[in-house]
Design an enzyme around this catalytic site. Structure first.
Site, mmCIF file in Angstrom:
data_model
loop_
_atom_site.group_PDB
_atom_site.id
_atom_site.type_symbol
_atom_site.label_atom_id
_atom_site.label_comp_id
_atom_site.label_asym_id
_atom_site.label_seq_id
_atom_site.Cartn_x
_atom_site.Cartn_y
_atom_site.Cartn_z
ATOM 1 N N HIS A 1 0.106 -8.241 -0.278
ATOM 2 C CA HIS A 1 0.715 -7.416 0.914
ATOM 3 C C HIS A 1 -0.470 -7.437 1.831
ATOM 4 C CE1 HIS A 1 2.667 -4.322 2.982
ATOM 5 N NE2 HIS A 1 1.698 -3.813 3.049
ATOM 6 N N ASN B 1 0.838 -1.442 0.067
ATOM 7 C CA ASN B 1 -0.182 -0.128 -0.002
ATOM 8 C C ASN B 1 0.789 1.106 -0.033
ATOM 9 O OD1 ASN B 1 0.360 -0.761 2.831
ATOM 10 N ND2 ASN B 1 -0.518 0.981 3.424
ATOM 11 N N HIS B 2 2.067 1.138 0.397
ATOM 12 C CA HIS B 2 2.990 2.429 0.593
ATOM 13 C C HIS B 2 3.604 2.702 -0.489
ATOM 14 C CE1 HIS B 2 2.933 3.877 4.885
ATOM 15 N NE2 HIS B 2 2.279 2.481 5.072
#
Length: 413
Positions: free
Chosen positions: A252, A159-160
Site C-alpha cells: 500500500h 493503512n485505513h
C-alpha cells in the site's frame, strides 16, 4: 422446514450436519441482506461427500457462503498473462464499479468477465465513503467468479484497514457508520436464529466489552472491525499486506529494506494472526509511523526528484526476481496514474473516491509481466513501459503520465 426434512430423509449421511447446514443457510441470508451477495459454498467436512452436500443445498435452494479463502494466505504468486492493479477505493461503490469496468473485468451486472486476469486492489477500501461493506463483498464475490475462470482477485490491507481494526475511526463517514449499523442488525438477527439450533450452542455477543453509551453505528463498526471481529477475521485477516506477483511487488505505502529483511511471509502471517484476535488490540510495529509499509511516502511524491529512488533500487534488489513496486496511498493529482524512478515504482492511487479527489477511473494493466499500460475511462490506453522490446524505456506522454510536474499539489489520502 419441510425442504430440510426431505433432504435429510433422502441423505442420511447428512443427519449430523444439520447445525452446519442451518448455520450456512443463516450466513447466506445475512450476507444477502447486508450486501446483496451470496458468496459461495463452504469447505466440505471430510466425513461428508461433496455431492451429498451439493444435493442438500440444491434442494434447499441455498448457496451458502465461503468463510475465509480456504487456500491460505499467499505472498508469492507466479506472473500473470494479464494483471490489473487498482488503487484506493475509499467506500465509493460507484467509482469502484467504474474502475472495474475500465479494467474490463466486470460487466454491467457486476459479473466477472476478465477470464484469466489477475486483479490486485492495493488497499484502502475503508473510510471516506458509505459503501465499504458492499465493496468488500463485491470483491469477494468476484474473487470466487475469477477463480472459476482461471483468474483471481487479491485485496490488500492498507493503512485505513489497519486504522479501523485498531479502532481509529477518524475518517469514517456518517453514511459509513449507518452501513455498519445495518450490518450489525442483520448479523445479530442471524445469531438469534442460530441460537435456536441446539447443535450450534450459545452465540458470541459481538458487542461484548463495547459500552452501550456509544452511538449504534460506532458500536457496530468497532464490533465488526476489532481484532477477532466478524469482518476483520472473515475477510481482512485473509488479505495480504505484501504481495509479489511475477516481477511486481504490491504494497500500500512502500517497502523498505528492513521490511524485506524482516520477511514478507512473516509480515503477512503476523498481521493475519493479529487480525484474528490472537495478538491484542494494537498491530505490529511495522504498521505504524512514517516508515511503516502502509504509511510511507518515500516513493510516492508526485515530484519525482523528491522520491528516494536509490533506496527503492536497493529494496527491489533484495527481493529475488522483482523489478518494480506498485503502491497506492498517495493521491497522484493532477498527474494521474504514473511511474517514477525509471518505472521501478508505479503509483496507482488516483484519488478515485468522491470522498477524496473524485478522480477519473484509471487502472494499471501489466501484460506478460513486462508491458505496462494505463487504462482510463476517458483517455485511450497509454504505454508506460514496453519492456525489453523497446529497450526498457518509459514512454511518458502528455496524457497525464508524466511524473515530473513540479507544480503538482501535494494531495495525500
Amino acid at each position: 422446514m419441510p425442504a430440510m426434512a426431505e433432504a435429510l430423509h433422502k441423505e442420511p449421511a447428512l443427519c449430523g450436519q444439520v447445525p452446519s447446514l442451518f448455520s450456512s443457510f443463516v450466513d447466506s441470508f445475512v450476507d444477502y441482506a447486508v450486501a446483496g451477495q451470496v458468496l459461495g459454498k463452504p469447505a466440505v467436512p471430510p466425513s461428508v461427500e461433496t455431492n451429498a452436500l451439493d444435493a442438500a443445498f440444491t434442494k434447499l435452494d441455498v448457496a451458502p457462503p465461503v468463510v475465509g479463502h480456504g487456500d491460505g494466505l499467499r505472498t508469492w504468486l507466479p506472473a500473470a498473462k494479464r494483471l490489473i492493479a487498482i488503487g484506493d477505493i475509499h467506500g465509493d461503490l460507484a467509482k469502484a464499479r467504474a474502475a472495474l469496468q475500465v479494467a474490463q473485468v466486470i460487466d454491467e451486472h457486476d459479473r466477472w468477465v476478465g477470464g484469466e486476469t489477475v486483479l490486485v486492489q492495493v488497499g484502502d477500501l475503508f473510510d471516506r465513503g458509505g459503501d465499504e461493506i458492499k465493496i468488500l463483498y463485491l470483491l469477494e464475490k468476484l474473487r470466487g467468479e475469477a477463480q472459476k475462470a482461471g483468474g483471481d482477485v487479491h485485496v490488500m490491507n492498507g493503512n485505513h484497514e489497519i486504522m479501523n481494526i485498531e479502532g481509529d475511526f477518524r475518517y469514517a463517514t456518517r453514511a459509513g457508520l449507518e452501513e455498519f449499523r445495518g450490518w450489525a442488525h442483520w448479523f445479530s438477527l442471524g445469531n438469534i436464529l442460530k441460537s435456536k439450533c441446539a447443535g450450534l450452542g450459545q452465540q458470541v455477543d459481538i458487542f461484548h466489552g463495547i459500552p452501550d453509551s456509544y452511538p449504534p453505528g460506532l458500536r457496530a463498526r468497532m464490533a465488526a472491525m476489532r481484532p477477532g471481529g466478524p469482518l476483520a477475521s472473515r475477510f481482512l485477516s485473509k488479505h495480504p499486506v505484501v504481495l509479489v506477483v511475477g516481477s511486481s511487488v504490491f504494497v500500500h505505502g512502500g517497502l523498505l529494506p528492513e521490511h524485506v529483511n524482516y520477511g514478507l511471509d512473516r509480515i503477512n502471517d503476523e498481521v493475519s494472526d493479529w487480525m484474528l484476535g490472537t495478538k491484542g488490540w494494537k498491530g505490529p510495529g511495522y504498521l505504524h509511523g512514517a516508515d511503516a509499509l502502509v504509511w510511507t511516502r518515500k516513493y510516492s511524491d508526485v515530484t519525482e526528484s523528491r522520491c528516494d529512488c536509490e533506496l527503492l533500487t536497493r529494496c527491489l534488489r533484495s527481493i529475488d526476481g522483482v523489478k518494480r513496486m506498485v503502491v497506492g496511498h498517495t493521491i497522484q493529482q493532477p498527474v494521474g496514474l504514473n511511474g517514477a524512478c525509471d518505472n521501478k515504482v508505479i503509483r496507482v492511487d488516483v484519488g478515485l473516491s468522491k470522498g477524496c479527489a473524485d478522480g477519473m477511473p484509471q487502472v494499471l494493466e501489466i501484460r506478460g509481466d513486462k508491458e505496462l499500460r494505463v487504462l482510463s475511462s476517458r483517455l485511450p490506453p497509454s504505454l508506460i513501459d514496453a519492456g525489453a522490446e523497446n529497450g526498457g524505456f518509459a514512454l511518458k506522454e502528455k496524457s497525464g503520465l508524466a511524473s515530473l510536474l513540479v507544480q503538482a499539489p501535494q494531495r495525500y489520502a
